[in-house]
Design a protein around this motif. Structure first.
Motif, PDB file in Angstrom:
ATOM      1  N   LEU A 160       0.819  -1.208   0.000  1.00  0.00           N
ATOM      2  CA  LEU A 160       0.000   0.000   0.000  1.00  0.00           C
ATOM      3  C   LEU A 160       0.855   1.261   0.000  1.00  0.00           C
ATOM      4  CD1 LEU A 160      -2.629   1.561   0.234  1.00  0.00           C
ATOM      5  CD2 LEU A 160      -2.631   1.080   2.696  1.00  0.00           C
ATOM      6  N   VAL A 161       1.840   1.336   0.860  1.00  0.00           N
ATOM      7  CA  VAL A 161       2.678   2.529   0.951  1.00  0.00           C
ATOM      8  C   VAL A 161       3.472   2.719  -0.340  1.00  0.00           C
ATOM      9  CG1 VAL A 161       4.658   3.556   2.148  1.00  0.00           C
ATOM     10  CG2 VAL A 161       2.781   2.542   3.462  1.00  0.00           C
ATOM     11  N   ARG A 162       4.029   1.640  -0.865  1.00  0.00           N
ATOM     12  CA  ARG A 162       4.769   1.758  -2.125  1.00  0.00           C
ATOM     13  C   ARG A 162       3.851   2.165  -3.273  1.00  0.00           C
ATOM     14  NH1 ARG A 162       6.528  -2.606  -4.164  1.00  0.00           N
ATOM     15  NH2 ARG A 162       5.820  -4.175  -2.671  1.00  0.00           N
ATOM     16  N   GLY A 163       2.612   1.633  -3.278  1.00  0.00           N
ATOM     17  CA  GLY A 163       1.668   1.987  -4.325  1.00  0.00           C
ATOM     18  C   GLY A 163       1.236   3.444  -4.260  1.00  0.00           C
ATOM     19  N   LEU A 164       1.034   3.959  -3.048  1.00  0.00           N
ATOM     20  CA  LEU A 164       0.665   5.364  -2.898  1.00  0.00           C
ATOM     21  C   LEU A 164       1.787   6.273  -3.405  1.00  0.00           C
ATOM     22  CD1 LEU A 164      -0.991   5.237   0.642  1.00  0.00           C
ATOM     23  CD2 LEU A 164      -2.165   5.624  -1.541  1.00  0.00           C
ATOM     24  N   LYS A 165       3.014   5.859  -3.209  1.00  0.00           N
ATOM     25  CA  LYS A 165       4.149   6.642  -3.695  1.00  0.00           C
ATOM     26  C   LYS A 165       4.258   6.566  -5.212  1.00  0.00           C
ATOM     27  CE  LYS A 165       7.043   6.103   0.461  1.00  0.00           C
ATOM     28  NZ  LYS A 165       8.296   5.516   1.012  1.00  0.00           N
ATOM     29  N   ARG A 166       4.239   5.360  -5.743  1.00  0.00           N
ATOM     30  CA  ARG A 166       4.505   5.168  -7.171  1.00  0.00           C
ATOM     31  C   ARG A 166       3.314   5.559  -8.047  1.00  0.00           C
ATOM     32  NH1 ARG A 166       5.956  -0.706  -9.715  1.00  0.00           N
ATOM     33  NH2 ARG A 166       3.963  -1.179  -8.729  1.00  0.00           N
ATOM     34  N   ASP A 167       2.100   5.137  -7.664  1.00  0.00           N
ATOM     35  CA  ASP A 167       0.947   5.314  -8.544  1.00  0.00           C
ATOM     36  C   ASP A 167       0.129   6.569  -8.266  1.00  0.00           C
ATOM     37  OD1 ASP A 167       1.482   2.991  -9.967  1.00  0.00           O
ATOM     38  OD2 ASP A 167       0.394   1.735  -8.546  1.00  0.00           O
ATOM     39  N   PHE A 168       0.275   7.132  -7.058  1.00  0.00           N
ATOM     40  CA  PHE A 168      -0.485   8.329  -6.719  1.00  0.00           C
ATOM     41  C   PHE A 168       0.409   9.546  -6.474  1.00  0.00           C
ATOM     42  CE2 PHE A 168      -3.348   4.856  -5.867  1.00  0.00           C
ATOM     43  CZ  PHE A 168      -4.569   5.322  -6.305  1.00  0.00           C
TER      44      PHE A 168
ATOM     45  N   VAL B  89      -1.275   6.794   6.439  1.00  0.00           N
ATOM     46  CA  VAL B  89      -2.263   5.726   6.369  1.00  0.00           C
ATOM     47  C   VAL B  89      -2.867   5.492   7.747  1.00  0.00           C
ATOM     48  CG1 VAL B  89      -2.672   3.293   5.840  1.00  0.00           C
ATOM     49  CG2 VAL B  89      -1.025   4.609   4.475  1.00  0.00           C
ATOM     50  N   ALA B  90      -4.191   5.541   7.822  1.00  0.00           N
ATOM     51  CA  ALA B  90      -4.912   5.224   9.056  1.00  0.00           C
ATOM     52  C   ALA B  90      -5.351   3.772   8.988  1.00  0.00           C
ATOM     53  CB  ALA B  90      -6.115   6.142   9.235  1.00  0.00           C
TER      54      ALA B  90
END
Length: 332
Positions: free
Chosen positions: A188-196, A203-204
């Motif tokens: 999730l954290v990597r996806g938020l960085k790369r894709d968003f 993250v809550a």
């Protein structure tokens, strides 16, 4: 430099998948779209809806970027609103064609239309959902389902990810382990960085039990599993466990980039209430970009012209943005 080439699997042919593709044709024509479907179904549905549908053949040598169809014929004729399990293998074949194309580099992303799990099961097919099936086809060890949309008058981004997906509620406590939560948070954290494009994601993480367990009084899982997994992950931007009944209030959401829910119906009703028909389903953790609509097949609306194409348009636009961001050209 050409724009992203996006494969779009139309989904269950008797549902609203063909309808929303046809209704969104003008918006989709602004992208390089390859529809994975039976051309006959799309032509017949367009006639039923009394709409033009200018899509050429993907196999044509003079094909230009825009809207085209890669022909995947159904085994049996299709009628709007009347599902036929004999056509279910063709629905899976379209998904598999999209995955194969993404893995080979033929397509830059896959956008999926709605499918019906009951029809798949009636056909005897092993299909629990797009998320799990795409992971199996691509060999991804930890797919993470995330719905992204907007809420409120200021169009505040709302992103909800799931620690577990399509499993019975009774199986959730056993599936929520420290190891799984750690792996999901990493994706999730990597996806938020790369894709968003979020540099330092916040993250809550929701608790599993009411009031996040109240320090063990309402269940020990939040204290012994969720809280420990967050601590072991060691990212100051990841906090919790948050009580699910207050995490989605305006004040609490204002400081977050995403919410991680423990199970399907803990998080998704909130985002669907906030913007159903406009949200985008994203699968993080795959070796390619995949987005999807946020709704089902809606057999009762198929062929009526009443289906809302908004989520499909948003899913296509989101996939294009993600591909560009991964390629280092987010503003292209």
């Amino acid at each position: 430099m050409r724009g992203p080439r996006l494969a779009v699997s139309v989904g269950e042919p008797a549902g609203i998948g063909p309808d929303i593709v046809i209704k969104a044709a003008r918006e989709l024509s602004c992208f390089d779209i390859v529809l994975l479907a039976d051309p006959r179904v799309l032509r017949e549905r367009a006639e039923l809806l009394e709409r033009d549908f200018p899509a050429g053949s993907y196999e044509s040598r003079d094909r230009a970027p825009g809207l085209s169809i890669a022909s995947l014929p159904l085994a049996h004729p299709c009628r709007a609103g009347r599902a036929d399990a004999r056509n279910a293998p063709a629905v899976l074949a379209a998904i598999e064609r999209g995955v194969k194309g993404c893995l080979s580099g033929e397509f830059d992303a896959l956008v999926t239309g709605p499918v019906n799990k009951a029809v798949m099961r009636k056909a005897g097919l092993d299909f629990m959902g797009h998320t799990e099936y795409l992971a199996r086809l691509s060999g991804a060890p930890m797919p993470v389902m995330l719905l992204a949309g907007e809420t409120g008058p200021g169009r505040t981004p709302l992103r909800v990810a799931l620690a577990t997906t399509h499993i019975p509620l009774s199986a959730v406590p056993g599936a929520v382990t420290r190891e799984r939560l750690g792996a999901v948070l990493d994706v999730l954290v990597r996806g938020l960085k790369r894709d968003f494009g979020i540099g330092r994601p916040r993250v809550a993480v929701l608790g599993l039990n009411p009031h996040a367990g109240e320090d063990g009084e309402l269940g020990a899982e939040d204290r012994d599993v969720v809280a420990r997994a967050i601590a072991e992950f060691g990212d100051p931007g990841v906090t919790g466990p948050w009580p699910a009944d207050t995490a989605f209030t305006r004040g609490n959401l204002a400081g977050q980039d995403a919410v991680l829910a423990m199970y399907h119906d803990q998080g998704l009703p909130v985002i669907k209430h906030a913007g159903f028909g406009q949200a985008v389903n994203v699968t993080l953790g795959l070796p390619f970009v995949r987005t999807s609509v946020d709704h089902g097949t809606a057999f009762d609306l198929a062929g009526t012209g009443k289906a809302d194409e908004g989520s499909l348009v948003q899913a296509v636009a989101a996939a294009a943005r993600m591909v560009r961001r991964r390629s280092g050209h987010p503003e292209q």
